[in-house]
Each structure stands twice: as C-alpha cells, then as structure tokens.
Motif scaffolding. Sequence first.
Motif, mmCIF file in Angstrom:
data_model
loop_
_atom_site.group_PDB
_atom_site.id
_atom_site.type_symbol
_atom_site.label_atom_id
_atom_site.label_comp_id
_atom_site.label_asym_id
_atom_site.label_seq_id
_atom_site.Cartn_x
_atom_site.Cartn_y
_atom_site.Cartn_z
ATOM 1 N N GLU A 73 2.320 3.789 20.329
ATOM 2 C CA GLU A 73 2.563 4.309 18.988
ATOM 3 C C GLU A 73 1.990 5.722 18.831
ATOM 4 O O GLU A 73 2.640 6.611 18.276
ATOM 5 C CB GLU A 73 1.955 3.376 17.942
ATOM 6 N N HIS A 77 4.291 9.083 18.380
ATOM 7 C CA HIS A 77 4.005 9.851 17.171
ATOM 8 C C HIS A 77 3.784 11.330 17.518
ATOM 9 O O HIS A 77 4.411 12.217 16.920
ATOM 10 C CB HIS A 77 2.763 9.272 16.479
ATOM 11 N N LYS A 89 10.828 12.332 5.979
ATOM 12 C CA LYS A 89 11.737 11.185 6.158
ATOM 13 C C LYS A 89 12.337 11.134 7.559
ATOM 14 O O LYS A 89 12.441 10.071 8.154
ATOM 15 C CB LYS A 89 12.851 11.225 5.117
ATOM 16 N N LYS A 92 9.679 9.926 10.066
ATOM 17 C CA LYS A 92 9.417 8.488 9.923
ATOM 18 C C LYS A 92 10.579 7.653 10.437
ATOM 19 O O LYS A 92 10.368 6.620 11.075
ATOM 20 C CB LYS A 92 9.104 8.157 8.466
ATOM 21 N N ALA A 93 11.803 8.106 10.185
ATOM 22 C CA ALA A 93 12.980 7.375 10.670
ATOM 23 C C ALA A 93 13.026 7.367 12.198
ATOM 24 O O ALA A 93 13.288 6.325 12.816
ATOM 25 C CB ALA A 93 14.249 7.989 10.101
ATOM 26 N N LEU A 95 10.462 7.839 14.276
ATOM 27 C CA LEU A 95 9.328 7.059 14.764
ATOM 28 C C LEU A 95 9.648 5.566 14.722
ATOM 29 O O LEU A 95 9.463 4.855 15.712
ATOM 30 C CB LEU A 95 8.079 7.361 13.925
ATOM 31 N N ASN A 96 10.164 5.107 13.589
ATOM 32 C CA ASN A 96 10.508 3.684 13.463
ATOM 33 C C ASN A 96 11.600 3.283 14.448
ATOM 34 O O ASN A 96 11.543 2.200 15.034
ATOM 35 C CB ASN A 96 10.927 3.365 12.031
ATOM 36 N N ALA A 97 12.575 4.147 14.657
ATOM 37 C CA ALA A 97 13.675 3.829 15.575
ATOM 38 C C ALA A 97 13.168 3.719 17.013
ATOM 39 O O ALA A 97 13.505 2.765 17.726
ATOM 40 C CB ALA A 97 14.766 4.891 15.481
ATOM 41 N N LEU A 99 10.057 3.215 18.080
ATOM 42 C CA LEU A 99 9.124 2.098 18.245
ATOM 43 C C LEU A 99 9.855 0.761 18.179
ATOM 44 O O LEU A 99 9.490 -0.171 18.886
ATOM 45 C CB LEU A 99 8.009 2.169 17.198
ATOM 46 N N ALA A 100 10.903 0.676 17.362
ATOM 47 C CA ALA A 100 11.696 -0.557 17.306
ATOM 48 C C ALA A 100 12.416 -0.792 18.630
ATOM 49 O O ALA A 100 12.499 -1.925 19.108
ATOM 50 C CB ALA A 100 12.707 -0.488 16.162
ATOM 51 N N GLU A 103 9.967 -2.133 20.985
ATOM 52 C CA GLU A 103 9.676 -3.530 20.662
ATOM 53 C C GLU A 103 10.770 -4.439 21.203
ATOM 54 O O GLU A 103 10.488 -5.469 21.797
ATOM 55 C CB GLU A 103 9.570 -3.693 19.141
ATOM 56 N N ASN A 116 2.529 -3.463 14.693
ATOM 57 C CA ASN A 116 2.236 -2.139 14.154
ATOM 58 C C ASN A 116 0.810 -2.115 13.631
ATOM 59 O O ASN A 116 0.520 -2.656 12.582
ATOM 60 C CB ASN A 116 3.237 -1.804 13.055
#
Length: 122
Positions: A73, A77, A89, A92-93, A95-97, A99-100, A103, A116
């Motif tokens: 993470e 980042h 935004k 963050k989008a 980063l989430n994509a 990391l997902a 996962e 997380n």
Amino acid sequence: MRKAASPEWLPLEQSVPIDLFRAEVEAWARTLGVTPREVRFRPMKRKWASCSSRGRLTFDTDLLRQPAEFRREVIVHELLHLKVPNHGKLFKALLNAYLASAETASFAEEEKPFVNGVIGKD
C-alpha cells in the motif's frame, strides 16, 4: 504518508532485505508505468515514505519490518505520486483500483487477503 502508532513489529530476522523491497518497488513501478529517479531508505519519524517533485522516493527503514500488504500500500501510494502529485479524486481512484487488483491477485494465489490498514499517524 504519515505513520500510525507502530503496529506489531516483526522480529529482525523476519524483516525484508532492502534488495527485495527495491524489487517490489521496481515491479510496481512497471505495473504503474512510472520510473522513479531514485529510491532511498532512511529513518523517518513521522512518515512511512515520501515522493519528491523530482521523482525521488524515500522510504522509512521501519517499513522493511512491516507486513507485505502494508508495504504494498505504501509503495503504490508513493509511486502514484509520480503520476498524480496530489491526493485528489483521480489519485484515490487509481490507488483503490491498483490495490483492488493486487487483492484480487492475492485471492487467486490463495494468499492471506489484503486488509486496508491504517496509514496515518496520530
């Protein structure tokens, strides 16, 4: 990234060698399509890592003793700051994509699922 209260530490013999950590950074850099100018390590009091405007990534040496999911993470980042310099935004989008997707890959390999964790220090 600001540090949170120190999570449980791994014994020194379980810490990740710097070369392995650098390989993690390089692998993620290829995935994200970025090239850091330099990757450095030093003790940091308030942050886990930082990214300079010139493309230098600096990681806290304590990060070498953190769980793989947390290291991932922090690495993602900081590398994303080479694409997006703020925490808006888009950042963050992305980063989430990323990391997902990591996962999902972990589940496919039947590894421990990504959780997380808290990144910021009080």
